[in-house]
Design a protein around this motif. Structure first.
Motif, PDB file in Angstrom:
ATOM      1  N   ASP A  11       0.840  -1.201   0.000  1.00 42.53           N
ATOM      2  CA  ASP A  11       0.000   0.000   0.000  1.00 42.53           C
ATOM      3  C   ASP A  11       0.872   1.248   0.000  1.00 42.53           C
ATOM      4  O   ASP A  11       1.718   1.418   0.869  1.00 42.53           O
ATOM      5  N   GLU A  16      -2.624   2.553  -4.417  1.00 38.84           N
ATOM      6  CA  GLU A  16      -2.993   3.686  -3.566  1.00 38.84           C
ATOM      7  C   GLU A  16      -3.176   3.204  -2.139  1.00 38.84           C
ATOM      8  O   GLU A  16      -3.642   2.087  -1.899  1.00 38.84           O
ATOM      9  N   ASP A  17      -2.793   4.030  -1.203  1.00 45.38           N
ATOM     10  CA  ASP A  17      -2.981   3.729   0.205  1.00 45.38           C
ATOM     11  C   ASP A  17      -4.272   4.380   0.670  1.00 45.38           C
ATOM     12  O   ASP A  17      -4.815   5.252  -0.008  1.00 45.38           O
ATOM     13  N   SER A  18      -4.768   3.944   1.815  1.00 45.65           N
ATOM     14  CA  SER A  18      -5.969   4.547   2.382  1.00 45.65           C
ATOM     15  C   SER A  18      -5.883   4.486   3.896  1.00 45.65           C
ATOM     16  O   SER A  18      -5.588   3.427   4.450  1.00 45.65           O
ATOM     17  N   ASP A  19      -6.132   5.602   4.555  1.00 45.23           N
ATOM     18  CA  ASP A  19      -6.181   5.604   6.017  1.00 45.23           C
ATOM     19  C   ASP A  19      -7.337   4.744   6.520  1.00 45.23           C
ATOM     20  O   ASP A  19      -7.374   4.356   7.677  1.00 45.23           O
ATOM     21  N   ASP A  20      -8.296   4.447   5.637  1.00 43.03           N
ATOM     22  CA  ASP A  20      -9.437   3.589   5.979  1.00 43.03           C
ATOM     23  C   ASP A  20      -9.201   2.130   5.599  1.00 43.03           C
ATOM     24  O   ASP A  20     -10.122   1.324   5.673  1.00 43.03           O
ATOM     25  N   TYR A  21      -7.979   1.801   5.159  1.00 39.08           N
ATOM     26  CA  TYR A  21      -7.579   0.443   4.772  1.00 39.08           C
ATOM     27  C   TYR A  21      -8.154   0.062   3.405  1.00 39.08           C
ATOM     28  O   TYR A  21      -9.203   0.563   3.008  1.00 39.08           O
ATOM     29  N   ILE A  22      -7.459  -0.821   2.742  1.00 34.79           N
ATOM     30  CA  ILE A  22      -7.939  -1.423   1.496  1.00 34.79           C
ATOM     31  C   ILE A  22      -8.693  -2.672   1.939  1.00 34.79           C
ATOM     32  O   ILE A  22      -8.076  -3.667   2.331  1.00 34.79           O
ATOM     33  N   GLU A  27     -11.510  -1.741  -3.800  1.00 32.03           N
ATOM     34  CA  GLU A  27     -10.771  -0.603  -3.239  1.00 32.03           C
ATOM     35  C   GLU A  27      -9.292  -0.627  -3.623  1.00 32.03           C
ATOM     36  O   GLU A  27      -8.584   0.351  -3.375  1.00 32.03           O
ATOM     37  N   TRP A  28      -8.829  -1.727  -4.189  1.00 36.22           N
ATOM     38  CA  TRP A  28      -7.426  -1.824  -4.608  1.00 36.22           C
ATOM     39  C   TRP A  28      -7.267  -1.107  -5.946  1.00 36.22           C
ATOM     40  O   TRP A  28      -7.852  -1.504  -6.954  1.00 36.22           O
TER      41      TRP A  28
END
Length: 183
Positions: A11, A16-22, A27-28
């Motif tokens: 990530d 892309e990374d996400s503070d809400d998690y993949i 979402e990937w």
């Protein structure tokens, strides 16, 4: 470097990374140029592996089969660019679980050593300090990319014991330079 190996965080480096998690395959989302960069490494004879903390498993945000589906989506995307990963090493634990595999601990790197041999001098490409610390603990060469959380990591600065860190705008930029001069 005798071991033609590259270690990547997932990530923020490949996707892309996400503070809400993949939390799902949907979402990937790949970062521009990351699959082509991995393909160039593969074609140059490098084995490419991923070492990734996935505390969303411990937190109950997603389960093992969902993580496998996310990785299948990633593999399909890489395959469409002529790329592949030789291994994916996952820490499924949360930050308070006390495991030895959650970066910055070096347990994932130890698993890679067990499978691929010595990693001294092998680039470990990440977007967070903990990625770099895990690699440095086993002699890897720390490489920070400014995608994902990389800019935030750079702005915070590095502890002196980390040693020299090379910084690139993206995985693609790192690979461009690395294939010209792997030393």
């Amino acid at each position: 470097m005798t071991n033609k190996l590259i270690i990547l965080d997932r990530d923020g480096v490949i996707n892309e990374d996400s503070d809400d998690y993949i939390k799902s395959p949907e979402e990937w989302r790949p970062l521009p140029g990351s699959a082509a960069a991995i393909a160039r490494l593969n074609h140059a004879g490098y084995r490419v592996v991923v070492a990734t903390n996935q505390s969303g498993l411990a937190r109950g945000y997603f389960d093992g089969p969902t993580l496998e589906a996310i990785h299948r989506r990633m593999a399909a995307h890489l395959d469409s660019a002529g790329a592949h990963l030789d291994g994916i090493y996952v820490c499924p634990h949360g930050p308070d679980d006390g495991c030895d595999c959650r970066k910055p601990a070096a347990g994932l790197i130890d698993q890679i050593v067990a499978d691929y041999g010595e990693v001294t001098g092998v680039p470990l490409v990440g977007d967070s300090l903990r990625d770099l610390q895990a690699g440095v603990a086993r002699g890897c060469r720390p490489v920070l990319v400014l995608t994902g959380k990389g800019r935030r990591t750079l702005d915070k600065g590095f502890p002196p014991d980390l040693g020299p860190v090379t910084v690139y705008d993206s995985l693609a930029r790192f690979v461009d330079q690395f294939l010209k001069d792997p030393s």
